[in-house]
Structures are given as structure tokens and as C-alpha cells.
Design a protein around this motif. Structure first.
Motif, short mmCIF file in Angstrom:
data_model
loop_
_atom_site.label_atom_id
_atom_site.label_comp_id
_atom_site.label_asym_id
_atom_site.label_seq_id
_atom_site.Cartn_x
_atom_site.Cartn_y
_atom_site.Cartn_z
N VAL A 185 0.75 -1.13 0.08
CA VAL A 185 0.05 -0.12 0.31
C VAL A 185 1.31 1.46 0.23
O VAL A 185 1.69 1.58 0.77
CB VAL A 185 -0.65 -0.36 0.90
CG1 VAL A 185 -1.95 1.36 1.29
CG2 VAL A 185 -1.63 -1.26 1.56
N ARG A 186 0.73 2.17 -1.12
CA ARG A 186 1.81 3.50 -1.68
C ARG A 186 1.59 4.20 -0.43
O ARG A 186 2.52 5.30 -0.29
CB ARG A 186 2.13 3.38 -2.71
CG ARG A 186 2.71 2.37 -3.47
CD ARG A 186 3.84 2.71 -4.92
NE ARG A 186 4.20 1.55 -5.67
CZ ARG A 186 3.71 0.63 -5.89
NH1 ARG A 186 2.26 0.97 -6.45
NH2 ARG A 186 4.40 0.17 -7.10
N ARG A 187 0.24 4.66 -0.22
CA ARG A 187 -0.19 5.30 0.53
C ARG A 187 -0.98 5.66 1.79
O ARG A 187 -2.24 5.81 1.16
CB ARG A 187 -0.59 7.08 -0.44
CG ARG A 187 0.79 7.59 -1.67
CD ARG A 187 1.21 7.90 -1.06
NE ARG A 187 1.02 9.06 0.16
CZ ARG A 187 -0.16 10.39 -0.70
NH1 ARG A 187 0.05 10.53 -2.06
NH2 ARG A 187 -0.17 10.94 0.22
N PRO A 188 -1.00 4.66 2.48
CA PRO A 188 -1.64 3.93 3.15
C PRO A 188 -2.61 4.87 4.45
O PRO A 188 -4.09 4.89 4.28
CB PRO A 188 -1.06 3.09 4.55
CG PRO A 188 0.60 3.82 4.75
CD PRO A 188 0.38 3.85 2.65
N GLU A 189 -1.71 6.50 4.31
CA GLU A 189 -2.88 7.33 5.43
C GLU A 189 -3.94 7.68 4.19
O GLU A 189 -4.33 8.52 4.91
CB GLU A 189 -1.71 9.02 5.96
CG GLU A 189 -1.16 7.48 7.33
CD GLU A 189 -1.57 7.52 8.07
OE1 GLU A 189 -3.18 7.73 8.41
OE2 GLU A 189 -1.33 6.51 8.69
N LEU A 190 -3.44 7.89 2.92
CA LEU A 190 -4.76 9.10 1.89
C LEU A 190 -5.68 7.63 2.34
O LEU A 190 -6.83 8.56 1.86
CB LEU A 190 -3.20 8.69 0.93
CG LEU A 190 -4.37 9.32 -0.08
CD1 LEU A 190 -4.74 10.63 -0.41
CD2 LEU A 190 -3.59 8.93 -1.76
N LEU A 191 -5.51 6.58 2.30
CA LEU A 191 -6.46 5.68 1.14
C LEU A 191 -7.32 5.53 3.11
O LEU A 191 -8.41 6.01 2.46
CB LEU A 191 -5.57 4.04 1.21
CG LEU A 191 -5.37 3.82 0.14
CD1 LEU A 191 -5.38 2.41 -0.10
CD2 LEU A 191 -5.87 4.71 -1.00
N ARG A 192 -6.69 5.89 4.03
CA ARG A 192 -7.28 5.84 5.65
C ARG A 192 -8.38 6.81 5.40
O ARG A 192 -9.82 7.13 5.87
CB ARG A 192 -6.90 5.78 6.80
CG ARG A 192 -6.28 4.89 7.43
CD ARG A 192 -4.99 4.83 8.10
NE ARG A 192 -4.77 3.32 8.34
CZ ARG A 192 -3.47 2.49 8.31
NH1 ARG A 192 -2.83 3.38 7.80
NH2 ARG A 192 -3.02 1.92 8.35
#
Length: 299
Positions: A185-192
Motif C-alpha cells: 500500500v503506497r499511501r496508507p494514510e491517504l487511503l484511510r
């Protein structure tokens, strides 16, 4: 201006490895140069004089590195860890193995897969040992990302993306890469953040479109900042045909510091702009709510 915070011997080794790595350069020049750039930007503080190499049996190496014996053997089988010296039937490791284990552990924690790590290690095989290139663990100070890539199980990814359709959209957008039973997952905070925004009623397609538009705008901002910096101070670095180690060190230090300063400036400006935009939106909304109807207005 010198760059006292950088490891000059390690910089010299990176440059020499890049010059000597003709096979990698010929096969994949961009990857070889990109790997060298990542290593240069990862070099942090000056390394102290290296003492004589210590030796370890596998149990001792496991204790020193906080890596289990089982994982050490697995790294050897995958080619991540170079073979130990043999004294009869006993495997003797040294501090180059300890350093490489620390590097492997750090990269795994930062979301790299074993495949990525193998590629990076292989890229430096034509030069000196990777532990020398990185200056042992004292030079391993990677740039910290606020939203760094993370490897998750598929179950964790499904929980993060909420449904199968969104998962596929994120994969298509390059935000997730599935690899067997795991996913990067390259941008976990973005997906959250996307998951929470979906709770407000925003569909995944709209979120990804918005992300793409913002990313392009941010790329434009980055180019404007860097291009202006090059116009103002680039002559000190870019008009050199055969840069010395000190000049490369100064360039790395300058770019690293510039990145920090630019990020602070842009984040602050974005925050101020968002605040103004939200205030204007809310003011307009409230002005409509408190405007008296025509029948209530005094003639």
C-alpha cells in the motif's frame, strides 16, 4: 560551503560504484542512477572510524541484530544475505552481515518487499559491499515520509479499501500493488482518509479523480520550486563536468535541506489557503441562512 553532516567516504563509494557498474548502467541506466540517488539522499551523519570487524556465530548474530535465526537462514536462501565464512562446520559471520541485516530490517519496515531489496542489493554487486556503500548502520538515515509505503495482508487491505470495487480502483490507480498473499500500500494514510471521506458520501471514483488532479497540481508546484532554486543557485553545482566528492556532498546536503524547507513552506501555505477557502464557503452558506425572506423585509 562544506557538507560536514554527510558521510564523505560513503559518498565517494556510491559514486565509484556507479562509475564501475557499467553492466547495470548498460542494462538499466535509469534504475542504476535512481539507486545511486536514493543512497546519496539516505546518507546522514559522519561515520566514526570503523573498528576491526567482529565475528559472530549465527546465535550471536541473531542477538546482535534482533533478527531470528530462522529469518537469517531464510535471507541467506533468498540471496539477501551473503554467505558466511566457514570454519569446519561452523558458519562465521562478521559485521558486514550485521550491517546488511539492519539494512534489510529497515527496508522491510519501510514497506519494501524482499524482491525490491534483492534488486537493490544486486545493483551494487559490481562495487564494494553494500555495508561499505551505506557506511554501516550509522549512515542509514532514510528520508522520513509522512505517508510511507506499508506491506499489508490482503485481509488488512480489504478492510482498508472497504469493498472489492474500490480495491480494484486503487490497484488501477497505482496506490496498491498486490503480490500474492500480500499487498504493498503506497499511501496508507491517504487511503484511510479516503475511507473516512466515503463515510461522508464521496464515491471512490471521485476521490481517485481528485487525488490525480491534486497530484498533478503538486507536481507543478514541485517543478516551480526546484526550477527556481536551480535558477538562483544551480550554477554552483550544475556547471561542473567532473564534480568532486565534496561538491556532490554539498549538493546532497543543499537539496535535502531545501526539500525540508520547501515542504514546510508549501504545507503552511496550503493550510492557510484551505482555511480561507473553508471560511469563505461557510460564510456564504451562513449568509444565505440568515438572509430574511422578501415578505419579512421592511419596505
Amino acid at each position: 560551503m562544506a557538507a560536514p553532516s554527510l558521510n564523505i567516504p560513503a559518498i565517494e563509494t556510491v559514486l565509484e560504484s556507479l562509475r564501475r557498474g557499467q553492466r547495470q548502467l548498460a542494462r538499466n541506466p535509469r534504475a542504476a542512477v535512481d539507486a545511486a540517488v536514493r543512497q546519496l539522499l539516505s546518507l546522514g551523519r559522519v561515520r566514526e572510524e570503523r573498528p576491526a570487524r567482529e565475528t559472530y556465530r549465527i546465535d550471536d548474530l541473531a542477538r546482535a541484530s534482533n533478527v531470528t535465526v530462522r529469518n537469517i537462514r531464510a535471507y541467506q536462501e533468498r540471496g539477501l544475505l551473503h554467505p558466511p565464512r566457514r570454519e569446519g562446520r561452523v558458519a562465521i559471520f562478521d559485521d558486514s552481515h550485521l550491517s546488511r541485516l539492519k539494512i534489510i530490517t529497515s527496508m522491510l519496515e519501510r514497506g519494501y518487499t524482499s524482491g525490491h531489496i534483492t534488486e537493490m542489493l544486486t545493483a551494487w554487486e559490481s562495487g564494494r559491499d553494500l555495508a561499505d556503500v551505506l557506511g554501516l548502520e550509522s549512515a542509514l538515515v532514510p528520508p522520513r515520509l509522512e505517508d510511507a509505503p506499508v506491506t499489508m495482508t490482503l485481509a488488512q487491505v480489504r478492510e482498508l479499501t472497504l469493498d472489492k470495487e474500490s480495491l480494484q480502483l486503487y490497484i488501477d490507480a497505482g496506490l496498491i500493488e498486490v503480490k500474492g498473499a500480500k499487498a504493498l500500500v503506497r499511501r496508507p494514510e491517504l487511503l484511510r482518509s479516503f475511507a473516512e471521506m466515503r463515510g461522508f458520501g464521496m464515491p471512490t471514483t471521485a476521490l481517485i479523480k481528485l487525488h490525480s488532479e491534486v497530484a498533478m497540481a503538486v507536481d507543478d508546484i514541485s517543478r516551480a520550486l526546484v526550477n527556481e532554486a536551480v535558477r538562483q543557485v544551480g550554477d554552483r553545482f550544475l556547471n561542473v563536468t567532473d564534480p568532486s566528492v565534496a561538491e556532490v556532498g554539498e549538493l546532497v546536503a543543499t537539496l535535502t535541506r531545501f526539500r525540508e524547507l520547501a515542504m514546510g513552506a508549501v504545507v503552511g501555505t496550503l493550510g492557510e489557503s484551505l482555511e480561507r477557502t473553508i471560511e469563505d464557503l461557510l460564510a456564504g452558506y451562513l449568509s444565505l441562512a440568515v438572509t430574511p425572506a422578501e415578505d419579512d423585509q421592511v419596505g
